[in-house]
Design a protein around this motif. Structure first.
Motif, PDB file in Angstrom:
ATOM      1  N   CYS A   1       0.839  -1.204   0.000  1.00 44.51           N
ATOM      2  CA  CYS A   1       0.000   0.000   0.000  1.00 44.51           C
ATOM      3  C   CYS A   1       0.873   1.254   0.000  1.00 44.51           C
ATOM      4  O   CYS A   1       1.856   1.333   0.735  1.00 44.51           O
ATOM      5  CB  CYS A   1      -0.911  -0.007   1.226  1.00 44.51           C
ATOM      6  SG  CYS A   1      -1.855   1.519   1.397  1.00 44.51           S
TER       7      CYS A   1
ATOM      8  N   GLN B   1       0.199   4.054   1.135  1.00 41.38           N
ATOM      9  CA  GLN B   1      -0.019   4.886   2.315  1.00 41.38           C
ATOM     10  C   GLN B   1       0.540   4.223   3.569  1.00 41.38           C
ATOM     11  O   GLN B   1       1.209   4.862   4.354  1.00 41.38           O
ATOM     12  CB  GLN B   1      -1.522   5.144   2.478  1.00 41.38           C
ATOM     13  CG  GLN B   1      -1.897   6.106   3.582  1.00 41.38           C
ATOM     14  CD  GLN B   1      -1.472   7.540   3.278  1.00 41.38           C
ATOM     15  OE1 GLN B   1      -1.023   7.844   2.168  1.00 41.38           O
ATOM     16  NE2 GLN B   1      -1.590   8.414   4.260  1.00 41.38           N
ATOM     17  N   CYS B   2       0.235   2.896   3.732  1.00 40.98           N
ATOM     18  CA  CYS B   2       0.583   2.260   5.005  1.00 40.98           C
ATOM     19  C   CYS B   2       1.550   1.090   4.852  1.00 40.98           C
ATOM     20  O   CYS B   2       1.884   0.440   5.841  1.00 40.98           O
ATOM     21  CB  CYS B   2      -0.681   1.803   5.734  1.00 40.98           C
ATOM     22  SG  CYS B   2      -1.437   0.350   4.966  1.00 40.98           S
TER      23      CYS B   2
ATOM     24  N   CYS C   1       1.199  -1.872   3.863  1.00 43.44           N
ATOM     25  CA  CYS C   1       0.768  -3.259   4.078  1.00 43.44           C
ATOM     26  C   CYS C   1       0.686  -3.984   2.739  1.00 43.44           C
ATOM     27  O   CYS C   1       0.599  -3.359   1.687  1.00 43.44           O
ATOM     28  CB  CYS C   1      -0.563  -3.312   4.830  1.00 43.44           C
ATOM     29  SG  CYS C   1      -1.970  -2.843   3.810  1.00 43.44           S
TER      30      CYS C   1
ATOM     31  N   CYS D   1      -4.456  -0.185   0.163  1.00 44.52           N
ATOM     32  CA  CYS D   1      -5.311  -1.144   0.841  1.00 44.52           C
ATOM     33  C   CYS D   1      -6.695  -0.486   1.020  1.00 44.52           C
ATOM     34  O   CYS D   1      -6.837   0.721   0.845  1.00 44.52           O
ATOM     35  CB  CYS D   1      -4.715  -1.547   2.189  1.00 44.52           C
ATOM     36  SG  CYS D   1      -4.746  -0.238   3.410  1.00 44.52           S
TER      37      CYS D   1
ATOM     38  N   CYS E   1      -7.101   2.565   3.386  1.00 41.76           N
ATOM     39  CA  CYS E   1      -6.445   3.845   3.124  1.00 41.76           C
ATOM     40  C   CYS E   1      -7.145   4.687   2.052  1.00 41.76           C
ATOM     41  O   CYS E   1      -6.643   5.759   1.703  1.00 41.76           O
ATOM     42  CB  CYS E   1      -4.985   3.632   2.739  1.00 41.76           C
ATOM     43  SG  CYS E   1      -3.976   3.113   4.131  1.00 41.76           S
TER      44      CYS E   1
HETATM   45 ZN   LIG Z   1      -2.947   1.189   3.363  1.00 43.91          ZN
END
Ligand SMILES: [Zn+2]
Ligand SMILES: [Zn+2]
Length: 392
Positions: free
Chosen positions: A323, A325-326, A328, A341, A344
């Motif tokens: 992802c 942003q995060c 994952c 994901c 997000c």
């Molecule tokens: Zn994410």
């Protein structure tokens, strides 16, 4: 193996008698005595079994070729020494006059041509129905037959190997590897060097098989290109240069997505630092096999471990596998996930895409804003794959 080396391969053969006579050459390559010649005749004569069937080839197999060679050698030996036949004679193989991937051809004398055709065909073709068997011709014929027998034996060995591997569904090295693996796990011995050496040997073996298969496949695409596969392996030393190999490897790497950087004699360092003349193929091999260059893979791996190599994390984000942003792990096409994901991005698809685009393109460095993406309106971004908005 070079032509020169091939010439030096000697075969020990038990010579057999072939007294002065007229011989009929049968379609299976057997020389049958049909009449003794008066002593006035200095040389034997060879007649085709059926002169009417001129151009009907004489067919050899490995055994009949060796047997005929033994008689021809015995003839030449007795002619030149007038001594009884020795237990064995050492005789060098004879380089084919023409060798392509699919054929080897020996021009024995005008009108008399011996040909090996892959995989198992061996024929003597004649434009003449009778010829004089000089000791020189007998020797040349014998050497060509022995080389041809070696080609046939080799073809059989290759075929047997392929059939066995096919029936067994496994390569010969797999079993040895499995055994080695178990030995290591059991820690039967601490002699690590032994295992390392053995693994190296197996790795080399694998490479040779792969190279051979690859090269054979390449050559078979152009079966009538002349080659100098002068050894009896499928290793084309002398014709395919490291630059040809590099081209093939690059194509394969692109096709199968293997990150690759190849050094060749066209390398920028060599081009700028050694001056004229450029490295020959042999010089390149000497250079590339030095202890220093052997560290290439190790050096790359070390840079990567030190964190000074490529940014794998960034590549995973660019590929839409992590992802944006995060970080994952995510799965699915970028057109579906927008590189994020589900936590997000907002649930609404249009809003989600707008947010993803606005967060920026995962290039290096991470830019923000929709203008950070690269590509034409309506197309996917060439870096991150997000669908770019249509032009207004
Ligand atoms: Zn994410
Ligand atoms: Zn982008």
């Amino acid at each position: 193996m070079s032509t020169h080396e091939h010439q030096r391969i000697e075969i020990a053969l038990q010579p057999k008698p072939l007294p002065l006579a007229r011989y009929i050459l049968s379609p299976t390559g057997h020389l049958a005595q049909c009449e003794t010649l008066p002593p006035l005749n200095r040389h034997s004569l060879v007649t085709l079994a059926d002169p009417a069937a001129l151009r009907q080839p004489v067919n050899y197999d490995s055994d009949t070729a060796r047997d005929a060679a033994a008689h021809l050698l015995g003839y030449a030996h007795e002619f030149s020494t007038w001594k009884p036949l020795p237990a064995s004679i050492s005789i060098p193989l004879l380089e084919a006059d023409t060798r392509t991937v699919s054929t080897s051809t020996w021009n024995l004398m005008p009108g008399l041509v011996l040909t090996y055709r892959t995989p198992f065909e061996a024929v003597l073709e004649s434009d003449i129905d009778e010829w004089t068997l000089t000791p020189a011709l007998a020797t040349r014929w014998a050497r060509a037959l022995l080389t041809l027998a070696a080609e046939l034996d080799h073809a059989n060995a290759v075929a047997a190997h392929a059939v066995l591997a096919n029936r067994g569904g496994t390569r010969s090295t797999d079993n040895i590897r499995g055994w080695l693996h178990r030995m290591t796990e059991d820690d039967v011995t601490n002699e690590d060097w032994f295992f390392h050496a053995l693994r190296d040997v197996l790795g080399t073996e694998d490479n040779i098989v792969r190279d051979g298969t690859l090269t054979a496949a390449l050559n078979l695409a152009n079966p009538d290109e002349p080659t100098s596969l002068t050894d009896l392996l499928l290793l084309p030393a002398g014709t395919i240069t490291h630059l040809d190999a590099a081209t093939v490897i690059k194509r394969l790497a692109i096709h199968y997505g293997l990150p690759l950087y190849l050094w060749t004699a066209e390398n920028w360092y060599l081009a700028t630092h050694i001056g004229e003349p450029p490295l020959t193929e042999q010089e390149w091999l000497r250079f590339s096999r030095t202890a220093e260059l052997d560290n290439f893979g190790l050096m790359i791996e070390q840079l990567q471990r030190d964190g000074t190599g490529l940014d794998f994390q960034l590549a995973l984000v660019q590929a839409g596998l992590l992802c944006r942003q995060c970080d994952c792990r995510i799965t699915g096409d970028i057109a579906d996930t927008f590189g994020h994901c589900t936590d997000c991005l907002p649930p609404d698809r249009d809003t989600a895409l707008a947010v993803a685009l606005e967060r920026g393109c995962p290039v290096e460095p991470f830019d923000e804003g929709i203008s950070s993406h690269d590509g034409d309106p309506g197309d996917p971004c060439s870096v991150c794959g997000l669908p770019l908005p249509q032009a207004d």
